[in-house]
Enzyme design. Sequence first.
Site, PDB file in Angstrom:
ATOM      1  N   LYS A   1      81.685 -21.101  52.701  1.00  0.00           N
ATOM      2  CA  LYS A   1      82.198 -20.018  53.042  1.00  0.00           C
ATOM      3  C   LYS A   1      83.789 -20.207  52.772  1.00  0.00           C
ATOM      4  O   LYS A   1      84.238 -21.357  52.936  1.00  0.00           O
ATOM      5  CB  LYS A   1      82.096 -19.931  54.708  1.00  0.00           C
ATOM      6  CG  LYS A   1      82.301 -18.507  55.114  1.00  0.00           C
ATOM      7  CD  LYS A   1      82.191 -18.335  56.417  1.00  0.00           C
ATOM      8  CE  LYS A   1      82.601 -17.187  57.245  1.00  0.00           C
ATOM      9  NZ  LYS A   1      82.127 -17.245  58.778  1.00  0.00           N
TER      10      LYS A   1
ATOM     11  N   SER B   1      79.906 -12.855  59.938  1.00  0.00           N
ATOM     12  CA  SER B   1      80.893 -12.685  58.833  1.00  0.00           C
ATOM     13  C   SER B   1      80.651 -13.730  57.646  1.00  0.00           C
ATOM     14  O   SER B   1      81.047 -13.531  56.493  1.00  0.00           O
ATOM     15  CB  SER B   1      82.262 -13.150  59.409  1.00  0.00           C
ATOM     16  OG  SER B   1      81.989 -14.628  59.823  1.00  0.00           O
TER      17      SER B   1
ATOM     18  N   SER C   1      77.953 -15.374  63.485  1.00  0.00           N
ATOM     19  CA  SER C   1      78.389 -15.109  61.946  1.00  0.00           C
ATOM     20  C   SER C   1      77.627 -16.061  60.994  1.00  0.00           C
ATOM     21  O   SER C   1      77.428 -15.832  59.874  1.00  0.00           O
ATOM     22  CB  SER C   1      79.771 -15.437  61.847  1.00  0.00           C
ATOM     23  OG  SER C   1      80.643 -14.370  62.185  1.00  0.00           O
TER      24      SER C   1
END
Lengths: 478, 478, 94
Positions: A66, A141, A165
């Site tokens: 990420k 997310s 997330s």
Amino acid sequence: MSGLIDLSASQAAAAIKRGEVDPGALFDLYRQRAATDSLNAYTWVAEQAPKAPPQPSLGGVPLAVKDLFCTEGVPSQSGSRILEGYRPPYTATVVERLAQAGAPLLGKTNQDEFAMGSSNENSAFGPVLNPWDRARVPGGSSGGSAAAVAAGLAPWAIGTDTGGSIRQPAALCGIVGLKPTYGAVSRYGMIAFASSLDQAGPLTRDVSDAALLLSHMVGERDPLDATSLDFPEPIAMPSRRTLAGIRLGVPSELTGEGIEPGVLGAFQATLELARQLGATVESCALPHAPHALAAYYVLAPAECSSNLARFDGVRYGYRAADPDDLLSMYERTRHDGFGVEVRRRVMLGTYVLSSGYYEAYYGRAQRVRTKIAADFAAAFERFDFVVMPTSPCVAFELGSKLADPYAMYLNDFLSVPASLAGIPALSIPNGLASPPGGGTPLPVGFQLAGPAFSESQMLDVAFALEQALGFDGRAVRS
Amino acid sequence: MTPDFEPVIGLEIHVQLKTRTKMFCGCELSFGAPPNTLTCPVCLGLPGALPVANARAIHFALMIGLALGCELADHSVFHRKNYFYPDLPKGYQISQYDEPLCRGGELAGVRLHRVHLEEDAAKLIHLGASGRIHGSEQSIVDFNRGGTPLVEIVTEPELRSGEHAREWLSLLRATLRSLGVSDVNMEEGSLRADANVSLRPAGSTPLGTKTELKNMNSFRFLERGVTAEIERQRAIIEGGGEVAQETLHFDPASGALTTLRSKEEAHDYRYFPEPDLVPIATTAEMLEQARAAIGELPAARAVRFERDFGLSAEMAHLLAFRSDLGDYFEAANAASAADSGHAQQLANWVSGQLVARIGEQDPATSNVTPAALATLVELVSARELTNGTAREVLDVLLQSGGDPRAIVAERGLASLSDDSELAAIVAAAIAADPDAAAKVRAGNAKAIAALIGPVMRETRGRADGSEVTKLIREQLGV
Amino acid sequence: MIDRDTVLHVARLARLELTDGEVERMVGELGGVLEHIETIAQLDLDGVPPTTHVVEVANALREDEPRASLSRQQALAGAPAVADEGFAVPSPQA
Ligand SMILES: [Zn+2]
């Protein structure tokens, strides 16, 4: 080539060790796929495989990371314009550990800006598309990581989970996502959203991959993170085939109202399957869980308003051009550098901490947090795990929830209770369900939450369910 | 000061601790290193970096708390103090708020409110008008100092004048210096004091409106600044006006007090517990280590000086609270012959003649070794040197060091007390002034001065006054 | 309840410039979210201690031992403006 894609990360690692697969070829295959990604899952893809450590235990199976994990010399932008092009001088502890273990950096994945969002539409670098239906969101997310793994653009990935997330995008993309016990994985080098909640974890094709990746993320505490903890024992590889003796609690507060019928149907079917595998399934109470979302939307914005104060245009990142003075430099830089949702949460967090409001909001939210942790502790006296759906809905259409912030926040109501309690929680795909208006069936997630440091047992139970469920995600990996 | 109003003064003191590394990261502390060469992701506030508290800084703070008789908290918490300023890299300062490490305490009759730990800001250099704060367009930030461990000591408002504030602060400095926890140098900024000043009707309890004085970077400026502010407030009150609550800057050059920060809005620091750090739980072991590390405190040393060396209370206090003088005195005393009984004289020479010549300088760094001073005092005591010539020898020692006996021999400064040479000079003086001789013989004791003067001139101070008097009387038969 | 002045005050504290339109939107959106959040006001939380850390650990200190610092070049590498070996900013007193 297609044979390689079908190998899970653990299978690929094993094949490399047996000499049947060349790690360089595996890296190149995934690099190619990531570089031609049409889901906008990546914000940066490696040019070539980094130099591998000798005899790495993960063999060299590449890892998607990420965007918000700092990686030395590689863009680390947390999905934000304010960090566009930012290349940090250091690497996050967990990325470093995984690289040392033989999971080299394949690329950086798209995400909601500073991890604030449940749809990945809040990225400065554009939304990520759901490989199951490109008109729909992948969740957020960690949407880029989830979409990349689901679509076979990465063998596996890491993300972060503050209020869901990892778990929610895993559910919406039909993969496995695990949020470990708070403190189990070092936060050093993770660009912070809400420090007391943020936790890194794996997003993988299956439960075995999650266990393997997690086993190299936890271990000895990181001296650079004061809140990190020694993991009490090594992560065991899952092998369980039945659920005999396993007690599952079903919290009535989190398995009724506000959940799409298709999602509930899949959940009930999985409970039935668990019974067939030998588990006892009974209802339990988490009386304060309905207040978790409100507490979360006080605590997380409050911490984020402070964590994001460092983005001021002084030392790195974007600075507004030609400011009149210091104040206008700050105010314009932060207005132009932050997106709408980040500004909203910074405002909310600043407000709840401001003079006269602290006790009414922040202080009370911290007390609600105590109650929620106590609810879980009480449940774990009777149950091994508490189970509920991961997300109240399947993947929704791009743009459909942007008009009403609270409607978007509601996506988190099943995932934030475990976040506030700091306990591990896992999502596995448990089937497909059509969205309310009808249409192509989309993945649904089944969530387990357990006591702190119960990851090995939780993965073991999830493995038995996974084998019995037989979820097939190959359709979106072609 | 009119008797109608009494000043009430509180001090807020910041002390830079003499640890090797910063409060929350491993960067070394070094005064005067080239700009921005002692920074890291933590003290630059880079995205993802996390603080970890320095164990020695906590140890030093506990030592300070013990030495000042504070109540030490067994549970203490860091908070974030949120505000924007270019010298504050994270947009918040990690400090302590409602759970400080130490509360209460007392030094020399002034009670303390609290003692807590925090991190220092970076250095902001204003370009354009060198050294001046106003009117420059651009500023430069040097983060070397940022993150230096600071202990903040807050007194109760119990000081009564500028002079009292200066004297008390120098006692505090002596105490801190004797602990070895700080350089406590006001010029270099390792000791900084702000003063809160207000006036109230004499004998009443409620405090008047207070102003805060900043930037008093020497003991003299502290005294002058506080005195000037008391006068300013008195003039306002006597003129029927009201004192405004504000922050003032004292300009030592002009003696003027100017308002600072008038442009800023009221502060709202939005304190909340720092989620990146865990609480400090002061253990018995930590306390024991702090206790063991505390040497003799100035107050105890003063008692010992009085008792063991027979010094007056005032002298003992003076030497004990200026630990460099106390150390020097003890070294000189140790260099003296045992049971020489010179302690009192040594103390007088150290605090009198030596300090008159070197001021605030540590005598240990001067050219006069403690042994040399001890020898000098012995020579005076044995009447081999007069006080006057001994002072000359001290000047020589300060210039170029050396052994007093060698200097005396080289320069022919030995006393003439037993010398026939002195007897001859006395005889010559009597012969040169028969009038005076006659008056002395006739019983006019005062007239002897007219005979002593020429003798002293002739001997250039090498003769002892009382010896000369004795010889004149002998030769005149009175 | 949140009004325009509150939004402007909070935006100043947060150092966020907002256009007039953004202020208006923020009044509505923050108000809406706070309405939901305020449900926690109804809970009886007397005597319930606050949770700052779910991790029940204390101290977690580091020894006072130096670690390598960044070079000046590394430190300044990402800076939007550099002058005189430091980070340049508009002067706070300008
Ligand atoms: Zn540092």
